[in-house]
Design a protein around this motif. Structure first.
Motif, mmCIF file in Angstrom:
data_model
loop_
_atom_site.group_PDB
_atom_site.id
_atom_site.type_symbol
_atom_site.label_atom_id
_atom_site.label_comp_id
_atom_site.label_asym_id
_atom_site.label_seq_id
_atom_site.Cartn_x
_atom_site.Cartn_y
_atom_site.Cartn_z
ATOM 1 N N ALA A 76 0.824 -1.209 0.000
ATOM 2 C CA ALA A 76 0.000 0.000 0.000
ATOM 3 C C ALA A 76 0.860 1.262 0.000
ATOM 4 O O ALA A 76 0.524 2.261 -0.646
ATOM 5 C CB ALA A 76 -0.937 -0.006 1.203
ATOM 6 N N ALA A 77 1.991 1.219 0.740
ATOM 7 C CA ALA A 77 2.884 2.380 0.756
ATOM 8 C C ALA A 77 3.604 2.544 -0.581
ATOM 9 O O ALA A 77 3.816 3.674 -1.056
ATOM 10 C CB ALA A 77 3.896 2.243 1.889
ATOM 11 N N ASP A 78 3.966 1.419 -1.210
ATOM 12 C CA ASP A 78 4.672 1.494 -2.493
ATOM 13 C C ASP A 78 3.754 1.898 -3.636
ATOM 14 O O ASP A 78 4.235 2.210 -4.733
ATOM 15 C CB ASP A 78 5.321 0.144 -2.821
ATOM 16 C CG ASP A 78 6.442 -0.186 -1.848
ATOM 17 O OD1 ASP A 78 6.955 0.749 -1.204
ATOM 18 O OD2 ASP A 78 6.804 -1.377 -1.735
ATOM 19 N N ALA A 79 2.434 1.846 -3.412
ATOM 20 C CA ALA A 79 1.515 2.231 -4.485
ATOM 21 C C ALA A 79 1.667 3.706 -4.854
ATOM 22 O O ALA A 79 1.323 4.105 -5.977
ATOM 23 C CB ALA A 79 0.081 1.939 -4.068
ATOM 24 N N ARG A 80 2.175 4.523 -3.955
ATOM 25 C CA ARG A 80 2.376 5.949 -4.237
ATOM 26 C C ARG A 80 3.843 6.285 -4.467
ATOM 27 O O ARG A 80 4.231 7.457 -4.430
ATOM 28 C CB ARG A 80 1.829 6.787 -3.092
ATOM 29 C CG ARG A 80 0.324 6.654 -2.910
ATOM 30 C CD ARG A 80 -0.255 7.678 -1.968
ATOM 31 N NE ARG A 80 0.399 7.704 -0.676
ATOM 32 C CZ ARG A 80 1.188 8.691 -0.255
ATOM 33 N NH1 ARG A 80 1.422 9.738 -1.023
ATOM 34 N NH2 ARG A 80 1.744 8.645 0.943
ATOM 35 N N THR A 81 4.673 5.297 -4.715
ATOM 36 C CA THR A 81 6.074 5.544 -5.021
ATOM 37 C C THR A 81 6.190 6.212 -6.394
ATOM 38 O O THR A 81 5.488 5.825 -7.339
ATOM 39 C CB THR A 81 6.858 4.223 -5.019
ATOM 40 O OG1 THR A 81 6.723 3.619 -3.740
ATOM 41 C CG2 THR A 81 8.325 4.452 -5.319
ATOM 42 N N PRO A 82 7.033 7.223 -6.546
ATOM 43 C CA PRO A 82 7.182 7.869 -7.862
ATOM 44 C C PRO A 82 7.533 6.855 -8.959
ATOM 45 O O PRO A 82 8.305 5.927 -8.754
ATOM 46 C CB PRO A 82 8.322 8.868 -7.651
ATOM 47 C CG PRO A 82 8.262 9.190 -6.185
ATOM 48 C CD PRO A 82 7.832 7.923 -5.517
ATOM 49 N N ILE A 83 6.921 7.045 -10.116
ATOM 50 C CA ILE A 83 7.099 6.139 -11.254
ATOM 51 C C ILE A 83 7.996 6.824 -12.278
ATOM 52 O O ILE A 83 7.734 7.965 -12.715
ATOM 53 C CB ILE A 83 5.746 5.784 -11.888
ATOM 54 C CG1 ILE A 83 4.847 5.090 -10.847
ATOM 55 C CG2 ILE A 83 5.936 4.864 -13.099
ATOM 56 C CD1 ILE A 83 3.456 4.807 -11.361
ATOM 57 N N PHE A 84 9.057 6.130 -12.671
ATOM 58 C CA PHE A 84 9.983 6.650 -13.681
ATOM 59 C C PHE A 84 9.728 5.927 -15.000
ATOM 60 O O PHE A 84 9.598 4.704 -15.037
ATOM 61 C CB PHE A 84 11.435 6.429 -13.227
ATOM 62 C CG PHE A 84 12.457 6.833 -14.247
ATOM 63 C CD1 PHE A 84 12.750 8.166 -14.464
ATOM 64 C CD2 PHE A 84 13.114 5.875 -15.003
ATOM 65 C CE1 PHE A 84 13.691 8.543 -15.414
ATOM 66 C CE2 PHE A 84 14.054 6.237 -15.954
ATOM 67 C CZ PHE A 84 14.344 7.579 -16.156
ATOM 68 N N ARG A 85 9.678 6.709 -16.083
ATOM 69 C CA ARG A 85 9.422 6.148 -17.397
ATOM 70 C C ARG A 85 10.532 6.562 -18.348
ATOM 71 O O ARG A 85 11.048 7.683 -18.280
ATOM 72 C CB ARG A 85 8.070 6.624 -17.938
ATOM 73 C CG ARG A 85 6.883 6.305 -17.052
ATOM 74 C CD ARG A 85 5.585 6.796 -17.712
ATOM 75 N NE ARG A 85 5.605 8.229 -17.957
ATOM 76 C CZ ARG A 85 5.267 9.155 -17.071
ATOM 77 N NH1 ARG A 85 4.882 8.776 -15.850
ATOM 78 N NH2 ARG A 85 5.285 10.427 -17.381
ATOM 79 N N ALA A 86 10.875 5.666 -19.241
ATOM 80 C CA ALA A 86 11.884 5.946 -20.275
ATOM 81 C C ALA A 86 11.517 5.166 -21.524
ATOM 82 O O ALA A 86 11.039 4.027 -21.442
ATOM 83 C CB ALA A 86 13.281 5.571 -19.798
ATOM 84 N N GLY A 87 11.762 5.775 -22.669
ATOM 85 C CA GLY A 87 11.427 5.107 -23.920
ATOM 86 C C GLY A 87 12.282 5.613 -25.069
ATOM 87 O O GLY A 87 12.765 6.754 -25.070
ATOM 88 N N VAL A 88 12.478 4.761 -26.065
ATOM 89 C CA VAL A 88 13.232 5.088 -27.284
ATOM 90 C C VAL A 88 12.416 4.588 -28.466
ATOM 91 O O VAL A 88 11.890 3.458 -28.434
ATOM 92 C CB VAL A 88 14.625 4.439 -27.287
ATOM 93 C CG1 VAL A 88 15.340 4.729 -28.603
ATOM 94 C CG2 VAL A 88 15.457 4.940 -26.114
ATOM 95 N N ASP A 89 12.307 5.406 -29.486
ATOM 96 C CA ASP A 89 11.561 4.978 -30.675
ATOM 97 C C ASP A 89 12.313 5.431 -31.921
ATOM 98 O O ASP A 89 12.998 6.468 -31.928
ATOM 99 C CB ASP A 89 10.152 5.556 -30.673
ATOM 100 C CG ASP A 89 10.147 7.071 -30.703
ATOM 101 O OD1 ASP A 89 10.022 7.634 -31.804
ATOM 102 O OD2 ASP A 89 10.272 7.689 -29.607
ATOM 103 N N THR A 90 12.214 4.653 -32.966
ATOM 104 C CA THR A 90 12.821 4.955 -34.266
ATOM 105 C C THR A 90 11.774 4.719 -35.358
ATOM 106 O O THR A 90 10.843 3.928 -35.176
ATOM 107 C CB THR A 90 14.051 4.070 -34.531
ATOM 108 O OG1 THR A 90 13.646 2.702 -34.552
ATOM 109 C CG2 THR A 90 15.107 4.274 -33.453
ATOM 110 N N SER A 91 11.984 5.364 -36.463
ATOM 111 C CA SER A 91 11.073 5.185 -37.608
ATOM 112 C C SER A 91 11.851 5.365 -38.911
ATOM 113 O O SER A 91 12.851 6.100 -38.960
ATOM 114 C CB SER A 91 9.903 6.172 -37.546
ATOM 115 O OG SER A 91 10.364 7.509 -37.672
ATOM 116 N N PHE A 92 11.375 4.679 -39.946
ATOM 117 C CA PHE A 92 11.985 4.771 -41.276
ATOM 118 C C PHE A 92 10.867 4.625 -42.311
ATOM 119 O O PHE A 92 10.120 3.641 -42.286
ATOM 120 C CB PHE A 92 13.031 3.675 -41.469
ATOM 121 C CG PHE A 92 13.624 3.672 -42.840
ATOM 122 C CD1 PHE A 92 14.640 4.559 -43.174
ATOM 123 C CD2 PHE A 92 13.167 2.801 -43.813
ATOM 124 C CE1 PHE A 92 15.178 4.570 -44.452
ATOM 125 C CE2 PHE A 92 13.710 2.805 -45.088
ATOM 126 C CZ PHE A 92 14.718 3.689 -45.411
#
Length: 294
Positions: A76-92
């Motif tokens: 329950a305490a970890d439910a409000r832990t800050p969430i870190f997001r990272a992503g990489v995308d490519t297109s051609f």
């Protein structure tokens, strides 16, 4: 004379010595020999407590409930832990265009990345920070009269976005946001109190059962000593009756006393078995026949 269907003879026609011997034989016949007991296990009060606290299934279940409640509190305490997001995308992407001298291929290439962080406050405010960046290259034909292609770029794009959302009509405030965490903490404290109460009750029950078995063991020893003394006194009385220095009625009194003591010894043995069974139950299934309090 007849009493019901039983013919009762006058006791006076039986010689006193024979009556005494018959009473002794009857007393000896009714006392069954003790079965061979397994090797006894001397047990102290401290050892009994240690065994009960280790082997008790009820206490084990309560400890597992406490661990589960503690894990629920952490979740329950970890439910409000800050969430870190990272992503990489490519297109051609590529396409073809016509020129005066033939077909030319054009392409579009891009590489991007993003980082984000979100956190929920005690008031329910959701704060998000997102940073994105990308680079783009294009290869195109700018002169339809030729097949010559040009590369444009790289072109860079960056963006930073900060958002905050506060629920006003639904789920706002500390009471709503912290309800799950507070409930989990309350359940954890309740399970800890139940664990302590069960452990205290188990300690009390083990000590009571241990000392009751100790008392039953000592009472049984006293009854056995009294029975042995009564047997010796009865044998001495029989010898004196045979010598004519003792009244036969006195020998009968010793025989009846021996029968009474044997009955008391059987009661003490039954009490001792009951106390041993209770202590064995509290110790998690120990052999009651082997439990001997120190």
């Amino acid at each position: 004379m007849l009493v019901g269907d039983i013919d009762v003879m006058d006791v006076s026609i039986i010689k006193p010595a024979r009556l005494t011997g018959a009473l002794v034989a009857l007393t000896l016949a009714t006392s069954a020999p003790l079965a061979a007991q397994p090797e006894a296990q001397t047990l102290t009060a401290e050892a009994a407590l240690a065994t009960a606290l280790t082997e008790s299934p009820e206490l084990r279940a309560t400890l597992l409930d406490t661990l589960a409640a503690r894990a629920a509190t952490r979740a329950a305490a970890d439910a409000r832990t800050p969430i870190f997001r990272a992503g990489v995308d490519t297109s051609f992407r590529e396409n073809f265009s016509g020129t005066a001298v033939g077909v030319v291929r054009n392409d579009n290439r891009a590489v991007g990345g993003s980082l984000g962080l979100s956190w929920v406050s005690d008031l329910g405010t959701t704060v998000s920070l997102d940073v994105t960046s990308s680079a783009q290259w294009r290869t195109v034909n700018r002169d339809p009269s030729t097949r010559l292609s040009f590369t444009i770029g790289p072109n860079y794009v960056g963006q930073a976005l900060v958002t905050a959302r506060q629920p006003l009509l639904r789920g706002g405030g500390r009471d709503a946001v912290l309800a799950a965490e507070r409930e989990a903490e309350a359940l954890e404290h309740s399970s800890m109190h139940q664990r302590d109460a069960l452990a205290s009750q188990l300690v009390r029950d083990v000590l009571v059962a241990y000392w009751e078995l100790w008392y039953a063991e000592r009472a049984l020893a006293v009854d056995r000593e009294a029975e042995g003394l009564a047997e010796r006194q009865l044998r001495e009385a029989e010898q004196r009756v045979e010598l004519g220095t003792f009244a036969p009625t006195e020998a009968l009194r010793f025989g009846s006393e021996l029968a009474r003591l044997r009955e008391a010894r059987r009661g003490s043995e039954a009490t001792r078995r009951a106390r041993a069974l209770e202590l064995a139950r509290l110790l998690g299934g120990a052999d009651p026949a082997r439990l001997v309090p120190d």
